[in-house]
Scaffold this active site. Structure first.
Site, PDB file in Angstrom:
ATOM      1  N   TYR A 143       0.817  -1.218   0.000  1.00 58.78           N
ATOM      2  CA  TYR A 143       0.000   0.000   0.000  1.00 58.78           C
ATOM      3  C   TYR A 143       0.853   1.270   0.000  1.00 58.78           C
ATOM      4  O   TYR A 143       0.377   2.350  -0.331  1.00 58.78           O
ATOM      5  CB  TYR A 143      -0.941   0.033   1.213  1.00 58.78           C
ATOM      6  CG  TYR A 143      -1.965  -1.080   1.236  1.00 58.78           C
ATOM      7  CD1 TYR A 143      -2.334  -1.750   0.074  1.00 58.78           C
ATOM      8  CD2 TYR A 143      -2.558  -1.480   2.420  1.00 58.78           C
ATOM      9  CE1 TYR A 143      -3.273  -2.770   0.096  1.00 58.78           C
ATOM     10  CE2 TYR A 143      -3.507  -2.504   2.453  1.00 58.78           C
ATOM     11  CZ  TYR A 143      -3.856  -3.144   1.281  1.00 58.78           C
ATOM     12  OH  TYR A 143      -4.783  -4.152   1.309  1.00 58.78           O
ATOM     13  N   LYS A 194       4.535 -15.276   1.725  1.00 55.07           N
ATOM     14  CA  LYS A 194       4.503 -15.988   0.441  1.00 55.07           C
ATOM     15  C   LYS A 194       5.941 -16.189  -0.023  1.00 55.07           C
ATOM     16  O   LYS A 194       6.331 -15.828  -1.136  1.00 55.07           O
ATOM     17  CB  LYS A 194       3.678 -15.186  -0.578  1.00 55.07           C
ATOM     18  CG  LYS A 194       3.285 -15.965  -1.831  1.00 55.07           C
ATOM     19  CD  LYS A 194       2.362 -17.135  -1.569  1.00 55.07           C
ATOM     20  CE  LYS A 194       1.989 -17.800  -2.906  1.00 55.07           C
ATOM     21  NZ  LYS A 194       1.441 -19.159  -2.719  1.00 55.07           N
ATOM     22  N   ASP A 226      -1.863 -18.407   1.109  1.00 52.20           N
ATOM     23  CA  ASP A 226      -2.991 -19.147   0.541  1.00 52.20           C
ATOM     24  C   ASP A 226      -3.387 -20.306   1.447  1.00 52.20           C
ATOM     25  O   ASP A 226      -4.575 -20.558   1.697  1.00 52.20           O
ATOM     26  CB  ASP A 226      -2.676 -19.617  -0.884  1.00 52.20           C
ATOM     27  CG  ASP A 226      -1.295 -20.215  -1.038  1.00 52.20           C
ATOM     28  OD1 ASP A 226      -0.463 -20.109  -0.106  1.00 52.20           O
ATOM     29  OD2 ASP A 226      -1.016 -20.796  -2.106  1.00 52.20           O
ATOM     30  N   ASP A 250      -4.682  -7.407   5.834  1.00 46.85           N
ATOM     31  CA  ASP A 250      -5.952  -6.780   5.491  1.00 46.85           C
ATOM     32  C   ASP A 250      -6.990  -7.853   5.174  1.00 46.85           C
ATOM     33  O   ASP A 250      -8.145  -7.799   5.624  1.00 46.85           O
ATOM     34  CB  ASP A 250      -5.729  -5.855   4.279  1.00 46.85           C
ATOM     35  CG  ASP A 250      -6.860  -4.868   4.060  1.00 46.85           C
ATOM     36  OD1 ASP A 250      -7.848  -4.901   4.824  1.00 46.85           O
ATOM     37  OD2 ASP A 250      -6.756  -4.070   3.115  1.00 46.85           O
ATOM     38  N   ASP A 254     -10.076  -9.826   8.111  1.00 45.27           N
ATOM     39  CA  ASP A 254     -11.511  -9.831   7.824  1.00 45.27           C
ATOM     40  C   ASP A 254     -12.045 -11.261   7.746  1.00 45.27           C
ATOM     41  O   ASP A 254     -13.159 -11.538   8.191  1.00 45.27           O
ATOM     42  CB  ASP A 254     -11.812  -9.088   6.522  1.00 45.27           C
ATOM     43  CG  ASP A 254     -11.961  -7.583   6.731  1.00 45.27           C
ATOM     44  OD1 ASP A 254     -11.726  -7.131   7.874  1.00 45.27           O
ATOM     45  OD2 ASP A 254     -12.285  -6.870   5.777  1.00 45.27           O
TER      46      ASP A 254
END
Length: 361
Positions: A143, A194, A226, A250, A254
């Site tokens: 970001y 990752k 993943d 992020d 959630d």
């Protein structure tokens, strides 16, 4: 002599002032019970600040926040300000607050409340007993990395670019926060990356592994993002504390939140190197029910408990508030968002009063 703390209150917009009023009333009970003394100072942020000053985060608000021991935020935003340019919208006030206070660690708990377990979309046997803390890096990663933007290529085609970048020091500081939090919980930390594909994740894994030597009492494991997403849904009870970068955090925070079934019950915290933190519910400002006494104040109360635990180091007071929330729910009190058959429907103020009655018993 009572321990004294200066708390900055940012009620914000929508239902913010209503749920903040409940949090303040609850803290007044905590004061008496634990021989603490809170000095409250209120400031403007978001839409309320735009209406009063023309900007979403006045310099005066940032000054007041810096001059406090903790910041309690309710909610910002609403339809009224949606047409403003992005730098003048309420959300810019929140981003400015995080940047101005140098808050780099976001704590998002996902804990099943037994009384609300049937609100989860997963089977009871999968989610019963789930208690996860996601520690998300907040100020680095994709970001904020550069270069970023949409560029013209030599062929005339447009190319969108974002850069995922972390320095060793950025990884180390979020890692230390996560190890310390894991120590206060079950001493199990899962670092999500990752590293099989991304060089930035290879560095992340190297630094987390190196840091682990300083925390021999904490068990460190690693998962690719993943697989972590799959495991969160398949067998969430295997997790205690999760640490990850901005983008992955992020998404995973959630996903973890929805294990509980109601995002309206979840608190969060954002911490910085100075120890000063901002504590706020995950839900939004709900402008459609603002002023109607329908809001659920319990996520704000649980955010207040996080403030006591992680911001002021008052674990016993935090336990007291969290147990009070469990008890008021066990008594059958519900606001509209968590209502189920056979329960008692209460408004925001009445739920606050019911909670205070439980806490004072």
């Amino acid at each position: 002599m009572a321990q004294q703390y200066r708390i900055t209150l940012l009620p914000g917009d929508g239902i913010g002032p209503e749920i903040m009023a409940v949090a303040v009333d609850v803290l007044k009970v905590v004061e008496k019970k634990f021989d603490l003394q809170f000095e409250f100072q209120e400031a403007l942020i978001g839409g309320a600040a735009i209406d009063a000053t023309g900007e979403p985060l006045p310099a005066a608000t940032l000054d007041v926040c810096r001059n406090s021991d903790a910041v309690l935020l309710a909610a910002i935003g609403g339809y009224k300000w949606d047409s403003l340019p992005s730098h003048l919208r309420p959300e810019a006030g929140l981003l400015g607050l995080r940047a101005g206070l140098e808050l780099f660690a976001n704590l998002r708990p996902a804990k099943i409340i037994p009384q609300l377990i049937d609100a989860s979309t997963l089977k009871r046997e999968i989610v019963e007993g789930v208690d996860i803390m996601v520690v998300r890096e907040l100020t680095g990663g994709i970001y904020f990395g550069k270069p970023k933007g949409i560029f013209d290529t030599e062929t005339g085609e447009k190319r969108g670019v974002n850069t995922m970048a972390y320095t060793e020091s950025e990884i180390d500081r979020i890692g230390r926060v996560a190890f310390e939090i894991a120590r206060k919980r079950q001493s199990k930390l899962c670092s999500v990356d990752k590293a099989n594909v991304l060089e930035v994740s290879q560095l992340w894994r190297d630094r987390m592994t190196k840091l682990a030597a300083q925390y021999p009492d904490v068990e460190l494991t690693h998962l690719y993002v993943d697989n972590a997403a799959m495991q969160l849904v398949r067998a969430p009870k295997q997790f205690d504390t999760i640490v990850t970068g901005n983008l992955f955090g992020d998404i995973l925070s959630d996903a973890a939140a929805m294990l509980t079934g109601s995002i309206g019950m979840l608190p969060s915290a954002s911490l910085g190197a100075s120890g000063l933190g901002v504590f706020e519910p995950v839900h939004g400002s709900a402008p459609d029910i603002a002023g109607l006494d329908k809001a659920n104040p319990l996520a704000q109360v649980l955010s207040t408990a996080m403030m006591l635990r992680y911001g002021l180091n008052q674990a016993a007071a935090a336990d007291y508030l969290e147990n009070g929330v469990l008890q008021v729910l066990a008594n059958g009190a519900r606001t509209g968002d968590i209502m189920s058959s056979g329960m008692q429907l209460l408004g925001c103020r009445a739920m606050g009063e019911a909670l205070i009655q439980v806490l004072e018993e």
